[in-house]
Design a protein around this motif. Sequence first.
Motif, PDB file in Angstrom:
ATOM      1  N   ALA A  11      -4.703  -6.345  -1.733  1.00  7.18           N
ATOM      2  CA  ALA A  11      -4.793  -5.250  -0.769  1.00  7.18           C
ATOM      3  C   ALA A  11      -6.106  -5.450  -0.017  1.00  7.18           C
ATOM      4  O   ALA A  11      -7.185  -5.303  -0.595  1.00  7.18           O
ATOM      5  CB  ALA A  11      -4.779  -3.902  -1.478  1.00  7.18           C
ATOM      6  N   TRP A  12      -6.018  -5.828   1.268  1.00 13.01           N
ATOM      7  CA  TRP A  12      -7.213  -6.225   2.013  1.00 13.01           C
ATOM      8  C   TRP A  12      -7.236  -5.551   3.385  1.00 13.01           C
ATOM      9  O   TRP A  12      -6.295  -4.872   3.770  1.00 13.01           O
ATOM     10  CB  TRP A  12      -7.265  -7.751   2.160  1.00 13.01           C
ATOM     11  CG  TRP A  12      -6.206  -8.331   3.057  1.00 13.01           C
ATOM     12  CD1 TRP A  12      -4.889  -8.532   2.768  1.00 13.01           C
ATOM     13  CD2 TRP A  12      -6.383  -8.770   4.407  1.00 13.01           C
ATOM     14  NE1 TRP A  12      -4.232  -9.070   3.840  1.00 13.01           N
ATOM     15  CE2 TRP A  12      -5.117  -9.238   4.868  1.00 13.01           C
ATOM     16  CE3 TRP A  12      -7.472  -8.820   5.276  1.00 13.01           C
ATOM     17  CZ2 TRP A  12      -4.929  -9.742   6.145  1.00 13.01           C
ATOM     18  CZ3 TRP A  12      -7.284  -9.327   6.565  1.00 13.01           C
ATOM     19  CH2 TRP A  12      -6.035  -9.786   6.979  1.00 13.01           C
ATOM     20  N   GLY A  13      -8.341  -5.731   4.076  1.00 12.37           N
ATOM     21  CA  GLY A  13      -8.507  -5.117   5.382  1.00 12.37           C
ATOM     22  C   GLY A  13      -9.425  -3.914   5.328  1.00 12.37           C
ATOM     23  O   GLY A  13     -10.231  -3.757   4.403  1.00 12.37           O
ATOM     24  N   SER A  14      -9.293  -3.026   6.298  1.00 20.04           N
ATOM     25  CA  SER A  14     -10.187  -1.878   6.424  1.00 20.04           C
ATOM     26  C   SER A  14      -9.392  -0.627   6.776  1.00 20.04           C
ATOM     27  O   SER A  14      -8.624  -0.618   7.747  1.00 20.04           O
ATOM     28  CB  SER A  14     -11.226  -2.140   7.519  1.00 20.04           C
ATOM     29  OG  SER A  14     -11.939  -0.964   7.831  1.00 20.04           O
ATOM     30  N   ALA A  15      -9.589   0.432   5.970  1.00 21.91           N
ATOM     31  CA  ALA A  15      -8.932   1.701   6.270  1.00 21.91           C
ATOM     32  C   ALA A  15      -9.431   2.267   7.596  1.00 21.91           C
ATOM     33  O   ALA A  15      -8.641   2.785   8.401  1.00 21.91           O
ATOM     34  CB  ALA A  15      -9.170   2.686   5.137  1.00 21.91           C
ATOM     35  N   ASP A  16     -10.744   2.169   7.853  1.00 21.03           N
ATOM     36  CA  ASP A  16     -11.303   2.716   9.087  1.00 21.03           C
ATOM     37  C   ASP A  16     -10.774   1.986  10.323  1.00 21.03           C
ATOM     38  O   ASP A  16     -10.613   2.583  11.390  1.00 21.03           O
ATOM     39  CB  ASP A  16     -12.829   2.632   9.061  1.00 21.03           C
ATOM     40  CG  ASP A  16     -13.451   3.652   8.116  1.00 21.03           C
ATOM     41  OD1 ASP A  16     -12.746   4.601   7.720  1.00 21.03           O
ATOM     42  OD2 ASP A  16     -14.639   3.488   7.776  1.00 21.03           O
ATOM     43  N   GLN A  17     -10.500   0.678  10.176  1.00 24.82           N
ATOM     44  CA  GLN A  17     -10.021  -0.106  11.310  1.00 24.82           C
ATOM     45  C   GLN A  17      -8.497  -0.112  11.416  1.00 24.82           C
ATOM     46  O   GLN A  17      -7.927  -0.754  12.293  1.00 24.82           O
ATOM     47  CB  GLN A  17     -10.543  -1.543  11.201  1.00 24.82           C
ATOM     48  CG  GLN A  17     -12.046  -1.651  11.303  1.00 24.82           C
ATOM     49  CD  GLN A  17     -12.543  -3.076  11.091  1.00 24.82           C
ATOM     50  OE1 GLN A  17     -11.783  -4.037  11.220  1.00 24.82           O
ATOM     51  NE2 GLN A  17     -13.813  -3.221  10.759  1.00 24.82           N
ATOM     52  N   ASN A  18      -7.838   0.598  10.487  1.00 25.53           N
ATOM     53  CA  ASN A  18      -6.370   0.733  10.537  1.00 25.53           C
ATOM     54  C   ASN A  18      -5.658  -0.610  10.415  1.00 25.53           C
ATOM     55  O   ASN A  18      -4.617  -0.822  11.038  1.00 25.53           O
ATOM     56  CB  ASN A  18      -5.936   1.374  11.840  1.00 25.53           C
ATOM     57  CG  ASN A  18      -5.377   2.764  11.632  1.00 25.53           C
ATOM     58  OD1 ASN A  18      -5.159   3.194  10.515  1.00 25.53           O
ATOM     59  ND2 ASN A  18      -5.164   3.445  12.716  1.00 25.53           N
ATOM     60  N   ASN A  19      -6.203  -1.523   9.604  1.00 21.35           N
ATOM     61  CA  ASN A  19      -5.579  -2.842   9.479  1.00 21.35           C
ATOM     62  C   ASN A  19      -5.384  -3.256   8.013  1.00 21.35           C
ATOM     63  O   ASN A  19      -5.428  -4.441   7.695  1.00 21.35           O
ATOM     64  CB  ASN A  19      -6.378  -3.901  10.241  1.00 21.35           C
ATOM     65  CG  ASN A  19      -7.827  -4.004   9.781  1.00 21.35           C
ATOM     66  OD1 ASN A  19      -8.192  -3.474   8.732  1.00 21.35           O
ATOM     67  ND2 ASN A  19      -8.649  -4.679  10.566  1.00 21.35           N
ATOM     68  N   LEU A  20      -5.168  -2.269   7.137  1.00 22.41           N
ATOM     69  CA  LEU A  20      -4.893  -2.589   5.739  1.00 22.41           C
ATOM     70  C   LEU A  20      -3.598  -3.398   5.656  1.00 22.41           C
ATOM     71  O   LEU A  20      -2.628  -3.130   6.368  1.00 22.41           O
ATOM     72  CB  LEU A  20      -4.768  -1.314   4.909  1.00 22.41           C
ATOM     73  CG  LEU A  20      -6.043  -0.497   4.731  1.00 22.41           C
ATOM     74  CD1 LEU A  20      -5.726   0.811   4.001  1.00 22.41           C
ATOM     75  CD2 LEU A  20      -7.108  -1.278   3.969  1.00 22.41           C
ATOM     76  N   ALA A  21      -3.586  -4.392   4.768  1.00 21.61           N
ATOM     77  CA  ALA A  21      -2.428  -5.272   4.657  1.00 21.61           C
ATOM     78  C   ALA A  21      -2.366  -5.848   3.252  1.00 21.61           C
ATOM     79  O   ALA A  21      -3.296  -5.693   2.448  1.00 21.61           O
ATOM     80  CB  ALA A  21      -2.512  -6.394   5.692  1.00 21.61           C
ATOM     81  N   LEU A  22      -1.234  -6.510   2.969  1.00 27.04           N
ATOM     82  CA  LEU A  22      -1.045  -7.219   1.709  1.00 27.04           C
ATOM     83  C   LEU A  22      -1.023  -8.715   1.969  1.00 27.04           C
ATOM     84  O   LEU A  22      -0.530  -9.175   2.999  1.00 27.04           O
ATOM     85  CB  LEU A  22       0.272  -6.822   1.039  1.00 27.04           C
ATOM     86  CG  LEU A  22       0.451  -5.371   0.595  1.00 27.04           C
ATOM     87  CD1 LEU A  22       1.830  -5.204  -0.032  1.00 27.04           C
ATOM     88  CD2 LEU A  22      -0.631  -4.967  -0.393  1.00 27.04           C
ATOM     89  N   ALA A  23      -1.556  -9.481   1.018  1.00 26.55           N
ATOM     90  CA  ALA A  23      -1.421 -10.932   1.014  1.00 26.55           C
ATOM     91  C   ALA A  23      -0.981 -11.345  -0.381  1.00 26.55           C
ATOM     92  O   ALA A  23      -1.341 -10.683  -1.375  1.00 26.55           O
ATOM     93  CB  ALA A  23      -2.729 -11.614   1.390  1.00 26.55           C
ATOM     94  N   LEU A  24      -0.208 -12.425  -0.476  1.00 23.08           N
ATOM     95  CA  LEU A  24       0.387 -12.831  -1.741  1.00 23.08           C
ATOM     96  C   LEU A  24      -0.063 -14.221  -2.157  1.00 23.08           C
ATOM     97  O   LEU A  24      -0.283 -15.101  -1.320  1.00 23.08           O
ATOM     98  CB  LEU A  24       1.917 -12.822  -1.646  1.00 23.08           C
ATOM     99  CG  LEU A  24       2.589 -11.505  -1.287  1.00 23.08           C
ATOM    100  CD1 LEU A  24       4.097 -11.698  -1.252  1.00 23.08           C
ATOM    101  CD2 LEU A  24       2.222 -10.422  -2.290  1.00 23.08           C
TER     102      LEU A  24
END
Length: 231
Positions: free
Chosen positions: A208-221
């Motif tokens: 679970a990566w990215g930034s909540a403030d920047q609205n770009n949370l994502a998943l990588a596998l």
Amino acid sequence: MTLSRTARIATAAAGSCALGLALALPAGAATDDQAEVSVFHGIPGLTVDVYAGDSQLLSGFEPGTVADPVTLDPGSYDIQIFEAGADPADAQPELEQTVEVKAGDNATVAAHLTEEGDPELTTFTNDTGELSGGDARLTVRHVAAAPAVDVRVDGDPVVAGLVNPEQATAVLPAGTITADVVLEGTDDAAIGPADLELAEGTNTIVYAWGSADQNNLALALQTVQTGKSSN
């Protein structure tokens, strides 16, 4: 962090084994005297080049990507991460850390954001322990600029209160699951839901990566082979 009883779960903080890619052998060629190491890039908006000492290991490494594993000899490595195209002779690295590789390690080094949004390197040990027949392992790693989260599988929480940069691992029946990440104690989905295929005898690692403030949370596998399944 608390863990649901709906799955058999083992929890671990980030491990101490680590990175170094110089003079690597092809993946899968590791011996008991060597280590297998991967790199995950989880810093949004920043394409990077990765160096070990004076040697460039990765070029144009994109966010959300897991590099193929490499085989290393044990030792210490000075890891530097630069913005892609930067001249190491003139530029300051975005991240720099000396890390240790130990014989027998299977690890992933993650370049990611802290909860506060600062870049950081964290090394995780990949669980390759033997699984029973029909089982698979699911590992979730919180490497996002976000508060604590809960992880749900098919609507049921299996991990609660996971904080950056910790990980939690669950043993589940192999097959397709639907997973999502919600803010701790809520039903507010931060990531997902997403369908994941858990293959028998593997460890599927979800970042679970990215930034909540920047609205770009994502998943990588990432998928790691475990010891041979037993009945």
